[in-house]
Write an enzyme that holds these catalytic residues in place. Structure first.
Site, PDB file in Angstrom:
ATOM      1  N   MET A 334       0.820  -1.207   0.000  1.00 24.60           N
ATOM      2  CA  MET A 334       0.000   0.000   0.000  1.00 24.60           C
ATOM      3  C   MET A 334       0.860   1.265   0.000  1.00 24.60           C
ATOM      4  SD  MET A 334      -2.940  -1.288  -0.205  1.00 24.60           S
ATOM      5  CE  MET A 334      -4.069   0.073   0.034  1.00 24.60           C
ATOM      6  N   ASP A 353      10.809   3.358   5.415  1.00 26.03           N
ATOM      7  CA  ASP A 353      10.536   2.008   5.922  1.00 26.03           C
ATOM      8  C   ASP A 353      11.634   1.682   6.926  1.00 26.03           C
ATOM      9  OD1 ASP A 353      10.076  -0.983   6.064  1.00 26.03           O
ATOM     10  OD2 ASP A 353       8.584  -0.451   4.564  1.00 26.03           O
ATOM     11  N   VAL A 410       2.027   1.294   7.679  1.00 27.00           N
ATOM     12  CA  VAL A 410       2.818   0.176   8.219  1.00 27.00           C
ATOM     13  C   VAL A 410       1.874  -0.981   8.529  1.00 27.00           C
ATOM     14  CG1 VAL A 410       4.523   1.772   9.182  1.00 27.00           C
ATOM     15  CG2 VAL A 410       2.687   0.938  10.646  1.00 27.00           C
ATOM     16  N   VAL A 411       2.422  -2.067   9.050  1.00 25.12           N
ATOM     17  CA  VAL A 411       1.611  -3.271   9.299  1.00 25.12           C
ATOM     18  C   VAL A 411       0.370  -2.963  10.158  1.00 25.12           C
ATOM     19  CG1 VAL A 411       3.374  -5.029   8.999  1.00 25.12           C
ATOM     20  CG2 VAL A 411       3.259  -3.774  11.158  1.00 25.12           C
ATOM     21  N   GLU A 412      -0.647  -3.825  10.002  1.00 20.90           N
ATOM     22  CA  GLU A 412      -1.927  -3.591  10.692  1.00 20.90           C
ATOM     23  C   GLU A 412      -1.817  -4.032  12.157  1.00 20.90           C
ATOM     24  OE1 GLU A 412      -4.241  -1.908   9.474  1.00 20.90           O
ATOM     25  OE2 GLU A 412      -6.214  -2.556  10.149  1.00 20.90           O
ATOM     26  N   LYS A 417       1.446   1.089  15.014  1.00 22.04           N
ATOM     27  CA  LYS A 417       0.925   2.341  14.472  1.00 22.04           C
ATOM     28  C   LYS A 417       1.060   3.462  15.512  1.00 22.04           C
ATOM     29  CE  LYS A 417      -2.241   0.345  11.010  1.00 22.04           C
ATOM     30  NZ  LYS A 417      -1.525   0.621   9.772  1.00 22.04           N
ATOM     31  N   SER A 439      -6.936  -0.575   7.731  1.00 19.69           N
ATOM     32  CA  SER A 439      -8.163  -1.078   7.116  1.00 19.69           C
ATOM     33  C   SER A 439      -9.180  -1.490   8.164  1.00 19.69           C
ATOM     34  CB  SER A 439      -7.845  -2.244   6.179  1.00 19.69           C
ATOM     35  OG  SER A 439      -7.012  -3.166   6.832  1.00 19.69           O
ATOM     36  N   HIS A 460      -8.278   5.547   4.093  1.00 21.71           N
ATOM     37  CA  HIS A 460      -8.247   4.124   3.750  1.00 21.71           C
ATOM     38  C   HIS A 460      -8.328   3.933   2.235  1.00 21.71           C
ATOM     39  CE1 HIS A 460     -10.459   0.011   3.892  1.00 21.71           C
ATOM     40  NE2 HIS A 460      -9.179  -0.135   3.643  1.00 21.71           N
ATOM     41  N   ASN A 463      -6.937  -1.733  -2.417  1.00 26.88           N
ATOM     42  CA  ASN A 463      -5.874  -2.393  -3.170  1.00 26.88           C
ATOM     43  C   ASN A 463      -6.428  -2.937  -4.495  1.00 26.88           C
ATOM     44  OD1 ASN A 463      -3.507  -3.723  -3.775  1.00 26.88           O
ATOM     45  ND2 ASN A 463      -3.797  -5.356  -2.297  1.00 26.88           N
ATOM     46  N   GLU A 472     -11.807   5.801   1.724  1.00 29.60           N
ATOM     47  CA  GLU A 472     -12.655   6.175   2.851  1.00 29.60           C
ATOM     48  C   GLU A 472     -11.853   7.159   3.698  1.00 29.60           C
ATOM     49  OE1 GLU A 472     -15.372   2.206   3.669  1.00 29.60           O
ATOM     50  OE2 GLU A 472     -13.390   2.265   4.537  1.00 29.60           O
ATOM     51  N   ASN A 510     -15.567  -2.512   3.995  1.00 24.42           N
ATOM     52  CA  ASN A 510     -15.146  -3.834   4.460  1.00 24.42           C
ATOM     53  C   ASN A 510     -16.192  -4.461   5.371  1.00 24.42           C
ATOM     54  OD1 ASN A 510     -12.836  -3.782   3.017  1.00 24.42           O
ATOM     55  ND2 ASN A 510     -11.490  -3.248   4.718  1.00 24.42           N
TER      56      ASN A 510
HETATM   57  P1  NAI Z   1       2.915  -4.643   3.907  1.00 29.54           P
HETATM   58  O1  NAI Z   1       3.259  -5.708   4.868  1.00 29.54           O
HETATM   59  O2  NAI Z   1       3.034  -4.920   2.457  1.00 29.54           O
HETATM   60  O3  NAI Z   1       3.794  -3.354   4.219  1.00 29.54           O
HETATM   61  C1  NAI Z   1       4.013  -2.838   5.491  1.00 29.54           C
HETATM   62  C2  NAI Z   1       5.384  -2.176   5.470  1.00 29.54           C
HETATM   63  O4  NAI Z   1       5.542  -1.419   6.672  1.00 29.54           O
HETATM   64  C3  NAI Z   1       6.547  -3.160   5.425  1.00 29.54           C
HETATM   65  O5  NAI Z   1       7.401  -2.845   4.350  1.00 29.54           O
HETATM   66  C4  NAI Z   1       7.245  -2.973   6.767  1.00 29.54           C
HETATM   67  O6  NAI Z   1       8.633  -3.142   6.678  1.00 29.54           O
HETATM   68  C5  NAI Z   1       6.892  -1.546   7.098  1.00 29.54           C
HETATM   69  N1  NAI Z   1       6.969  -1.213   8.515  1.00 29.54           N
HETATM   70  C6  NAI Z   1       6.606  -1.933   9.565  1.00 29.54           C
HETATM   71  N2  NAI Z   1       6.842  -1.241  10.699  1.00 29.54           N
HETATM   72  C7  NAI Z   1       7.355  -0.045  10.343  1.00 29.54           C
HETATM   73  C8  NAI Z   1       7.812   1.095  11.042  1.00 29.54           C
HETATM   74  N3  NAI Z   1       7.780   1.137  12.370  1.00 29.54           N
HETATM   75  N4  NAI Z   1       8.295   2.120  10.341  1.00 29.54           N
HETATM   76  C9  NAI Z   1       8.347   2.090   8.993  1.00 29.54           C
HETATM   77  N5  NAI Z   1       7.924   1.024   8.268  1.00 29.54           N
HETATM   78  C10 NAI Z   1       7.441  -0.027   8.939  1.00 29.54           C
HETATM   79  O7  NAI Z   1       1.448  -4.182   4.299  1.00 29.54           O
HETATM   80  P2  NAI Z   1       0.326  -3.500   3.369  1.00 29.54           P
HETATM   81  O8  NAI Z   1      -0.512  -4.545   2.780  1.00 29.54           O
HETATM   82  O9  NAI Z   1       0.956  -2.479   2.516  1.00 29.54           O
HETATM   83  O10 NAI Z   1      -0.569  -2.784   4.490  1.00 29.54           O
HETATM   84  C11 NAI Z   1      -0.167  -1.604   5.131  1.00 29.54           C
HETATM   85  C12 NAI Z   1      -1.376  -0.989   5.818  1.00 29.54           C
HETATM   86  O11 NAI Z   1      -2.387  -0.741   4.850  1.00 29.54           O
HETATM   87  C13 NAI Z   1      -2.013  -1.879   6.865  1.00 29.54           C
HETATM   88  O12 NAI Z   1      -2.518  -1.069   7.916  1.00 29.54           O
HETATM   89  C14 NAI Z   1      -3.165  -2.528   6.120  1.00 29.54           C
HETATM   90  O13 NAI Z   1      -4.220  -2.933   6.950  1.00 29.54           O
HETATM   91  C15 NAI Z   1      -3.593  -1.384   5.241  1.00 29.54           C
HETATM   92  N6  NAI Z   1      -4.315  -1.787   4.026  1.00 29.54           N
HETATM   93  C16 NAI Z   1      -3.916  -2.886   3.304  1.00 29.54           C
HETATM   94  C17 NAI Z   1      -4.624  -3.255   2.178  1.00 29.54           C
HETATM   95  C18 NAI Z   1      -4.184  -4.435   1.364  1.00 29.54           C
HETATM   96  O14 NAI Z   1      -4.992  -4.946   0.572  1.00 29.54           O
HETATM   97  N7  NAI Z   1      -2.942  -4.891   1.479  1.00 29.54           N
HETATM   98  C19 NAI Z   1      -5.817  -2.510   1.723  1.00 29.54           C
HETATM   99  C20 NAI Z   1      -6.091  -1.338   2.515  1.00 29.54           C
HETATM  100  C21 NAI Z   1      -5.373  -1.017   3.633  1.00 29.54           C
END
Ligand code: NAI
Length: 721
Positions: A334, A353, A410-412, A417, A439, A460, A463, A472, A510
């Site tokens: 994302m 990151d 970042v991670v959910e 967060k 999300s 929000h 993807n 949102e 969702n």
């Molecule tokens: P992802 O796992 O692909 O990416 C998360 C990234 O955050 C990773 O590269 C990780 O190294 C980094 N990270 C973790 N802790 C960190 C920190 N303290 N500082 C900096 N970077 C950090 O996850 P994704 O799928 O991109 O999801 C990210 C957010 O978006 C989550 O909250 C998720 O719920 C939300 N989201 C995801 C969707 C999806 O379909 N993948 C859709 C809508 C929202």
């Protein structure tokens, strides 16, 4: 000189009459009945006034020529005769233009759509301003109709049959270069020179000189020219071309749900097989039949409603602040996508990151996306490099002090967060906003430990970030109106459609979607085949069936959201995580893991995995009619949608319908979930829900709002009396 109905005209000393579309009160110029009447009167006068030597059509707006018919003026028409007559009037006016003995020209810069393009087609000379906003097309099928002012007849005569089929059936819009190549425009001119060049060509033509003519001789290959010629003269070849187009169309659009592109082919057939007047008759008859139809009415309603969401916030609900520099934390799927989207809009963005690996992947993915645009001629390599340079990667917190807005992706995980927010807050400027892409985690919880919870907002994205139009915008309990307005306008700038929703578990889309997916899993447990459920729902019009969708989202994510909703909504959202848990345990986590409910070969879905049935604890195989499957899945959503309205997650039914269409692909031809419920009748809906509740459980018990609507004879949209 005169000016009424958004059009003005003045005769210059050189005998060129300038007809200028000028509607300062609107963002784009539009045609309507009044304007057409005025245009007709101008043309009538031109015909008899000898001092007029040529006519130039241009716009007072540098970024819009003429955006076509005002849809508001079409949506009230509910009978075929009136609709056809409206089209015939427009056809007559444009025929008058085509019949003038003096030369006519169009100076097109910015959007030129529908009726605007049909006006251009009736002119002798078409020039395009070299400007990124210049786009020319006949996109009528997108709102469920066909071009009705001669477009289906004149376009094939100008650019050839095959190109016209391609453009009209797909509602494709061409930029100035593509339009020149197709022969749709004669020249591309530097923006500041457009008017002068058009005038020079008109005077040259008026003096008996040559006109520039790309036209049908354009730049088509010899093969295409031959095919166009054969389609026009040899009926079996024409039938073959049309059948091919129909065959390709059936993959994308069901003729029962989306009749317009199929009907456009009928009109195009007439264009090459009949003289112009008969072709125009057929065009008017077809558009007359389409305009009052359910599909066109729903698509037009969606178009108009979406336009309202695209308006900037204004100052009523808080003052938004322009974002000059942005930050993104988390360079995953994302965060990487969001950073690319921001760079696309010329906004410098800092991408952070924990490690460089994910950042490099994000940069590579962004570059691949822009490379695809370069290959399609939508971007030049220089622009791609500029965009790349706008993303500044980092693993440190430096550089965030000057960001007006930081998106956290970042991670959910609530703790992570909150940590990110705590780390960033002291660095951020006073008026900067922190927007979380969570999300499912309530914004209030993320902001709980913040020093300034007023500037924490939810943003929000869906993807894939670059393709999904909806975002949102979540107002937390303490979010300030200014912060919400800033985030909303920022989303608009990124080309997204923002809908403001209340801070509650699962937010809006969702939450409703999970009730639908949950019901699909219950059907599976009852022994209904995975592919039978998916087929029933794609037949209903969903872009993907629920099981294919869960595989795409990833079963871990689905399970996570399901648990959040269960914790929040108790009995109503209860059950059915078992199937997900056992599939995940057996490493069937969805497409990215190589398998889920379905098997995949080289990333392509093949058949349902037989193991998925036993892992889900499915009972004896059982067949259900598609209508029964559709009823259960759709009514599960309708009921939860009603609860969302009761809970004030969104204020109006239209917010919910637009969110479901743009966020889940709920079939646009049905107008939206609640419009669909209205079309069935609320009393019928409540009755069916009550029967489902008796047979399958309390989760179907009709929402209080629905029962009240029956008593008061209300619909979601208006009165049910
Ligand atoms: P992802 O796992 O692909 O990416 C998360 C990234 O955050 C990773 O590269 C990780 O190294 C980094 N990270 C973790 N802790 C960190 C920190 N303290 N500082 C900096 N970077 C950090 O996850 P994704 O799928 O991109 O999801 C990210 C957010 O978006 C989550 O909250 C998720 O719920 C939300 N989201 C995801 C969707 C999806 O379909 N993948 C859709 C809508 C929202």
């Amino acid at each position: 000189m005169s000016a009424t109905a958004g059009i003005r005209d003045h005769l210059e000393a050189d005998g060129i009459l300038h007809v200028v579309f000028d509607q300062p009160e609107r963002p784009v110029n539009l045609l309507d009945g009044e304007l057409l009447k005025r245009l007709s009167a101008i043309l009538e006068q031109v015909r008899v006034e000898e001092q007029v030597k040529g006519v130039l059509f241009r716009s007072a707006k540098p970024e819009n020529f003429l955006a076509g018919m005002d849809i508001d003026s079409l949506s009230g028409i509910d009978d075929a005769y009136r609709a056809s007559e409206g089209a015939r009037f427009g056809q007559t006016v444009f025929q008058k233009l085509a019949d003038l003995s003096i030369p006519t020209a169009c100076a097109i810069q910015g959007g030129c759509m529908g009726g605007g393009t049909e006006l251009a087609l009736a002119c002798d000379i078409r020039l395009a301003g070299e400007h990124p906003t210049t786009l020319i097309g006949l996109p009528e099928v997108r709102i469920g109709i066909i071009p009705g002012f001669g477009g289906t007849q004149r376009l094939p005569r100008l650019v050839g049959f095959t190109k016209a089929v391609d453009m009209i059936v797909a509602g494709r819009r061409l930029n100035s270069r593509q339009a020149l190549r197709a022969g749709l425009v004669d020249e591309i001119v530097l923006p500041g020179r457009l008017e002068a060049r058009a005038v020079a060509l008109l005077r040259q033509a008026a003096d008996g000189g040559d006109r520039p003519r790309a036209g049908i001789r354009g730049r088509r290959s010899a093969g295409t020219r031959m095919l166009d010629w054969a389609a026009a003269t040899v009926p079996p070849v024409r039938r073959w071309v049309l059948n091919e187009a129909r065959r390709k169309l059936t993959v994308k659009a069901d003729p029962m749900h989306y009749p317009a592109p199929y009907r456009a082919l009928e009109a195009l057939d007439a264009a090459v097989s009949l003289p112009l007047p008969q072709g125009l008759d057929i065009e008017a008859r077809i558009i007359g039949e389409l305009i009052p139809g359910e599909t066109a009415r729903n698509l037009m309603w969606l178009f108009r409603s979406q336009a309202a969401f695209r308006k900037p916030s204004g100052s009523a609900g808080g003052t938004s602040r322009k974002v000059a520099k942005a930050g993104v934390i988390g360079a995953g799927i994302m965060g990487g996508g969001i950073a690319a989207l921001i760079a696309d809009q010329d906004i410098p963005v800092r991408l952070k990151d924990l490690r460089f690996d994910p950042i490099l992947t994000a940069l590579r993915t962004a570059r691949e996306g822009w490379n695809r645009k370069v290959r399609r001629g939508r971007l030049d390599p220089g622009q791609r490099d500029e965009r790349m340079a706008r993303i500044a990667p980092t693993v440190h917190t430096s550089g965030f002090t000057r960001c007006d807005l930081v998106v956290e992706a970042v991670v959910e995980d609530l703790e992570v967060k909150q940590q990110v927010l705590a780390e960033l807050e002291p660095l951020m400027a006073d008026r900067a906003v922190f927007a979380s892409n969570t999300s499912s985690i309530p914004i209030g919880e993320i902001a709980a430990a913040a020093a300034r919870p007023d500037r924490v907002v939810g943003l929000h994205f869906f993807n894939p970030v670059d393709r999904m139009p909806l975002v949102e915008v979540i107002a937390g309990p303490e979010s300030s109106a200014d912060a919400v307005a800033t985030v909303r306008d920022f989303a608009l700038r990124l080309g997204k459609l923002p809908i403001v929703v209340k801070d509650s578990p699962g937010f809006l889309v969702n939450r409703i979607l999970m009730f639908y997916l949950g019901e699909a899993i219950r059907l599976l447990e009852e022994g209904v085949r995975i592919d039978a459920v998916d087929a029933a729902m794609t037949r209903f019009g969903m872009p993907l069936g629920p099981f294919a969708l869960m595989d795409e989202i990833g079963l871990d994510t689905v399970l996570h959201v399901a648990r959040v909703l269960q914790a929040a909504y108790g009995k109503r959202a209860e059950g059915s995580t078992r199937a997900l848990e056992s599939l995940i345990l057996s490493e069937r986590r969805g497409v990215r893991a190589g398998g889920g409910f379905y098997r995949y070969r080289r990333g392509k879905r093949t058949l349902p995995d037989p193991e998925a049935y036993s892992l889900s604890g499915a009972r004896e195989p059982r067949d259900l009619p598609p209508e029964t499957i559709q009823e259960r899945l759709v009514l599960a959503m309708v009921n939860e949608a009603a609860v969302c309205l009761e809970d004030g997650v969104v204020e109006r039914p239209v917010d919910l319908d637009i969110a479901m269409v743009t966020g889940t692909g709920f079939p646009p031809f049905r107008g939206g979930l609640l419009r669909y419920a209205d079309s069935n009748g609320i009393a019928v809906t409540v009755d069916r829900l009550a029967r489902l509740a008796d047979a399958h459980g309390e989760r179907f018990r009709p929402a209080g709002l629905l029962r009240e609507m029956v008593m008061r004879q209300k619909l979601f949209y208006g009165d049910g009396k």
